[in-house]
Scaffold this motif. Structure first.
Motif, PDB file in Angstrom:
ATOM      1  N   ASP A  81       0.677  -1.268  -0.051  1.00 27.78           N
ATOM      2  CA  ASP A  81       0.137   0.056  -0.025  1.00 27.78           C
ATOM      3  C   ASP A  81       0.853   1.285  -0.173  1.00 27.78           C
ATOM      4  OD1 ASP A  81      -2.785  -0.835   0.164  1.00 27.78           O
ATOM      5  OD2 ASP A  81      -1.733  -1.899   1.967  1.00 27.78           O
ATOM      6  N   THR A  82       0.537   2.462  -0.493  1.00 29.01           N
ATOM      7  CA  THR A  82       1.010   3.599  -0.483  1.00 29.01           C
ATOM      8  C   THR A  82       0.086   4.575   0.124  1.00 29.01           C
ATOM      9  OG1 THR A  82       0.512   4.062  -2.701  1.00 29.01           O
ATOM     10  CG2 THR A  82       2.543   3.006  -2.405  1.00 29.01           C
ATOM     11  N   THR A  83       0.672   5.833   0.352  1.00 28.86           N
ATOM     12  CA  THR A  83       0.067   6.819   1.054  1.00 28.86           C
ATOM     13  C   THR A  83       0.835   7.998   0.851  1.00 28.86           C
ATOM     14  OG1 THR A  83      -1.128   8.060   2.920  1.00 28.86           O
ATOM     15  CG2 THR A  83       0.690   6.750   3.231  1.00 28.86           C
ATOM     16  N   VAL A  84       0.316   9.254   0.650  1.00 30.35           N
ATOM     17  CA  VAL A  84       1.155  10.532   0.349  1.00 30.35           C
ATOM     18  C   VAL A  84       0.881  11.499   1.481  1.00 30.35           C
ATOM     19  CG1 VAL A  84       1.244  10.198  -2.125  1.00 30.35           C
ATOM     20  CG2 VAL A  84      -0.725  11.357  -1.206  1.00 30.35           C
ATOM     21  N   MET A  85       1.700  12.740   1.636  1.00 28.24           N
ATOM     22  CA  MET A  85       1.641  13.634   2.459  1.00 28.24           C
ATOM     23  C   MET A  85       2.164  14.784   1.980  1.00 28.24           C
ATOM     24  SD  MET A  85       3.767  13.886   6.317  1.00 28.24           S
ATOM     25  CE  MET A  85       3.095  12.243   6.950  1.00 28.24           C
ATOM     26  N   TYR A  86       1.578  15.973   2.446  1.00 31.45           N
ATOM     27  CA  TYR A  86       2.227  17.114   1.943  1.00 31.45           C
ATOM     28  C   TYR A  86       2.189  18.009   3.390  1.00 31.45           C
ATOM     29  CZ  TYR A  86       3.450  21.574  -0.377  1.00 31.45           C
ATOM     30  OH  TYR A  86       4.024  22.591  -1.138  1.00 31.45           O
ATOM     31  N   TYR A  87       3.624  18.959   3.759  1.00 34.96           N
ATOM     32  CA  TYR A  87       3.908  19.656   4.610  1.00 34.96           C
ATOM     33  C   TYR A  87       3.414  20.947   4.334  1.00 34.96           C
ATOM     34  CZ  TYR A  87       7.068  15.785   5.150  1.00 34.96           C
ATOM     35  OH  TYR A  87       7.748  14.287   5.422  1.00 34.96           O
ATOM     36  N   LEU A  88       2.442  21.685   4.921  1.00 32.16           N
ATOM     37  CA  LEU A  88       2.176  23.104   4.714  1.00 32.16           C
ATOM     38  C   LEU A  88       2.688  23.974   5.715  1.00 32.16           C
ATOM     39  CD1 LEU A  88       0.644  25.319   2.977  1.00 32.16           C
ATOM     40  CD2 LEU A  88      -1.394  24.941   4.627  1.00 32.16           C
ATOM     41  N   GLN A  89       3.730  24.649   5.501  1.00 31.13           N
ATOM     42  CA  GLN A  89       4.368  25.644   6.548  1.00 31.13           C
ATOM     43  C   GLN A  89       3.871  26.922   6.659  1.00 31.13           C
ATOM     44  OE1 GLN A  89       7.106  24.436   8.152  1.00 31.13           O
ATOM     45  NE2 GLN A  89       7.339  22.455   6.833  1.00 31.13           N
ATOM     46  N   GLY A  90       3.629  27.629   7.868  1.00 29.56           N
ATOM     47  CA  GLY A  90       3.089  28.680   7.810  1.00 29.56           C
ATOM     48  C   GLY A  90       3.153  29.085   9.446  1.00 29.56           C
ATOM     49  N   TYR A  91       2.159  29.891   9.852  1.00 31.59           N
ATOM     50  CA  TYR A  91       2.446  30.471  11.136  1.00 31.59           C
ATOM     51  C   TYR A  91       1.017  30.723  11.610  1.00 31.59           C
ATOM     52  CZ  TYR A  91       2.219  35.087   9.190  1.00 31.59           C
ATOM     53  OH  TYR A  91       1.603  36.278   8.297  1.00 31.59           O
ATOM     54  N   VAL A  92       0.600  30.959  12.679  1.00 31.83           N
ATOM     55  CA  VAL A  92      -0.468  31.138  13.553  1.00 31.83           C
ATOM     56  C   VAL A  92      -0.317  32.450  14.093  1.00 31.83           C
ATOM     57  CG1 VAL A  92      -2.227  30.277  15.135  1.00 31.83           C
ATOM     58  CG2 VAL A  92      -0.957  28.887  13.956  1.00 31.83           C
ATOM     59  N   GLY A  93      -1.188  33.480  13.609  1.00 30.96           N
ATOM     60  CA  GLY A  93      -1.300  34.748  14.315  1.00 30.96           C
ATOM     61  C   GLY A  93      -0.044  35.675  13.922  1.00 30.96           C
ATOM     62  N   ASP A  94       1.135  35.393  14.807  1.00 35.11           N
ATOM     63  CA  ASP A  94       2.254  36.011  14.729  1.00 35.11           C
ATOM     64  C   ASP A  94       3.435  35.356  14.045  1.00 35.11           C
ATOM     65  OD1 ASP A  94       4.909  36.841  15.568  1.00 35.11           O
ATOM     66  OD2 ASP A  94       3.937  38.311  16.725  1.00 35.11           O
ATOM     67  N   PRO A  95       3.902  35.852  13.081  1.00 36.12           N
ATOM     68  CA  PRO A  95       4.942  34.912  12.299  1.00 36.12           C
ATOM     69  C   PRO A  95       6.006  34.283  13.220  1.00 36.12           C
ATOM     70  CG  PRO A  95       4.636  37.264  11.261  1.00 36.12           C
ATOM     71  CD  PRO A  95       4.059  37.128  12.496  1.00 36.12           C
ATOM     72  N   LYS A  96       6.176  34.581  14.382  1.00 37.63           N
ATOM     73  CA  LYS A  96       7.165  33.908  15.111  1.00 37.63           C
ATOM     74  C   LYS A  96       6.491  32.603  15.612  1.00 37.63           C
ATOM     75  CE  LYS A  96       7.767  37.337  18.057  1.00 37.63           C
ATOM     76  NZ  LYS A  96       8.171  38.429  19.127  1.00 37.63           N
ATOM     77  N   ASN A  97       5.147  32.278  15.303  1.00 36.94           N
ATOM     78  CA  ASN A  97       4.430  31.198  15.908  1.00 36.94           C
ATOM     79  C   ASN A  97       4.322  30.093  14.822  1.00 36.94           C
ATOM     80  OD1 ASN A  97       3.890  32.362  18.344  1.00 36.94           O
ATOM     81  ND2 ASN A  97       1.938  33.238  17.791  1.00 36.94           N
ATOM     82  N   HIS A  98       5.603  29.679  14.615  1.00 40.75           N
ATOM     83  CA  HIS A  98       5.696  28.789  13.143  1.00 40.75           C
ATOM     84  C   HIS A  98       5.035  27.371  13.663  1.00 40.75           C
ATOM     85  CE1 HIS A  98       7.521  26.595  10.007  1.00 40.75           C
ATOM     86  NE2 HIS A  98       7.930  25.736  10.772  1.00 40.75           N
TER      87      HIS A  98
END
Length: 387
Positions: free
Chosen positions: A81-98
């Motif tokens: 079996d196979t499965t895939v994933m994607y990582y979405l990088q970002g922040y919550v509220g403040d850019p420092k909250n990675h």
């Protein structure tokens, strides 16, 4: 036991010094317990890794690879079996909250049932494309509960409508995963992919697969990498157990080696402290030991009293230090960032046993030089110097 009052009296002779030695030993064994506990945690994670799973990532391109790579891997012999994933990088509220969101396809929960969400929660992600399952650790950090919304701003990922804001409904709070100690936010890959402009669709960060034969995972991983070696999307495939073994190596740093060295430094510090204090104590009390010998105490008994004088604070400090380490290990995750990859130490009974063995060894080694001095002690000379 009949000599315990003599040992206790010797420790009470200089109470401040005895207390400082005990506290120093406690601090050293707290560090010892945390280091050995962290090493044990890494070993446990490696043992729990599934022998039939392989992770395939892009070798060079940090922007991921086309989903066609996953489809091609799925056709290879030996792939179950196979499965895939994607990582979405970002922040919550403040850019420092990675932070980051893991977008997963419908098969991920079946291949990775041990990664936190329950089967019912995986179904929530499959059937509601805007649903998200948040780990308890992340829910506590962001003060979220089931039914709340979770919004992440992804500066490098633009949606089809031109915005960079991704909003999800928290369908459930999932349990922590023993294999993913940093916490997680998991959502539906199809929703993510269809929210992108046409030109940006069909990209993934990772392909994960189950092999039909766990004994053949190394050969299968090598075959996958060989298949894409000369393509525009070269891959790096590793069996899961190999990845967790490499997980003991962060940024070129061998964690097991470092923890062992730090624990060893703590033991050397205790050895130096114990030997110095015992040597000073014996030097100050030569006349007392000569008096004991004159009363018929053998060299063995006198040396045993000195060894016990060193062992008592060491053993008590070892027990108290590892107990403190056990408490800190349970609290340490609450003081670390939610996405911190460092797992909490596991202070098991074996850590207590090792601490006691090491404490006894340190006390005995530290008593060698004072013991040799007592063995060569001339009773008449020692008593005349007292007078």
């Amino acid at each position: 036991m009949r000599f315990l009052p003599l040992v206790w009296a010797a420790l009470r002779r200089k109470p401040v010094r005895s207390i400082l030695v005990f506290l120093s030993v406690t601090v050293a064994f707290t560090l010892f317990g945390l280091m050995i506990g962290l090493s044990d945690t890494m070993k446990i994670m490696e043992e729990r890794a599934h022998p039939d799973r392989i992770w395939t990532l892009t070798r060079f391109d940090m922007d991921g690879m086309p989903i066609a790579v996953a489809k091609r891997i799925a056709t290879l012999p030996g792939v179950k079996d196979t499965t895939v994933m994607y990582y979405l990088q970002g922040y919550v509220g403040d850019p420092k909250n990675h932070t980051a969101i893991f977008f997963l396809d419908d098969e991920y929960g079946r291949i990775f049932p041990d990664w936190g969400p329950s089967p019912e929660q995986w179904d929530m992600i499959r059937h509601d494309r805007t649903a998200m399952v948040l780990s308890r650790k992340w829910a506590a950090q962001y003060h979220k509960k089931a039914g709340d919304t979770f919004t992440i701003i992804a500066p490098d990922t633009v949606k089809a409508d031109g915005t960079k804001v991704w909003t999800f409904k928290i369908a459930a709070i999932g349990e922590e995963s023993t294999q993913n100690t940093g916490g997680y936010a998991m959502a539906n890959y199809a929703y993510f992919d269809e929210s992108l402009p046409l030109a940006s669709r069909g990209r993934i960060s990772e392909v994960d697969l189950q092999a039909t034969d766990p004994a053949a995972v190394d050969a299968l991983a090598a075959r996958i990498d060989g298949l894409f070696a000369n393509s525009g999307n070269p891959t790096r495939s590793l069996p899961e157990r190999t990845i967790y073994a490499m997980g003991n190596n962060w940024g070129g740093v061998d964690v097991n080696k470092v923890t062992g060295e730090v624990a060893l430094v703590g033991l050397i510090m205790i050895l130096y402290l114990t030997s110095s204090v015992l040597a000073k104590s014996v030097r100050e009390r030569l006349a007392e030991f000569a008096t004991l010998k004159s009363f018929g105490f053998s060299d063995g008994i006198v040396i045993g009293l000195v060894a016990a004088e060193g062992a008592l604070p060491c053993l008590l400090g070892a027990v108290c230090g590892v107990a403190v380490a056990s408490v800190l290990a349970r609290q340490i995750s609450s003081y670390m960032p939610a996405d911190a990859p460092i797992p909490a130490p596991t202070v098991s009974p074996s850590v207590f046993v090792w601490a006691l063995v090491c404490a006894a060894a340190v006390a005995l080694i530290g008593a060698i030089l004072p013991a040799l001095r007592l063995a060569r002690l001339d009773i008449a000379t020692a008593l005349s110097e007292r007078g």
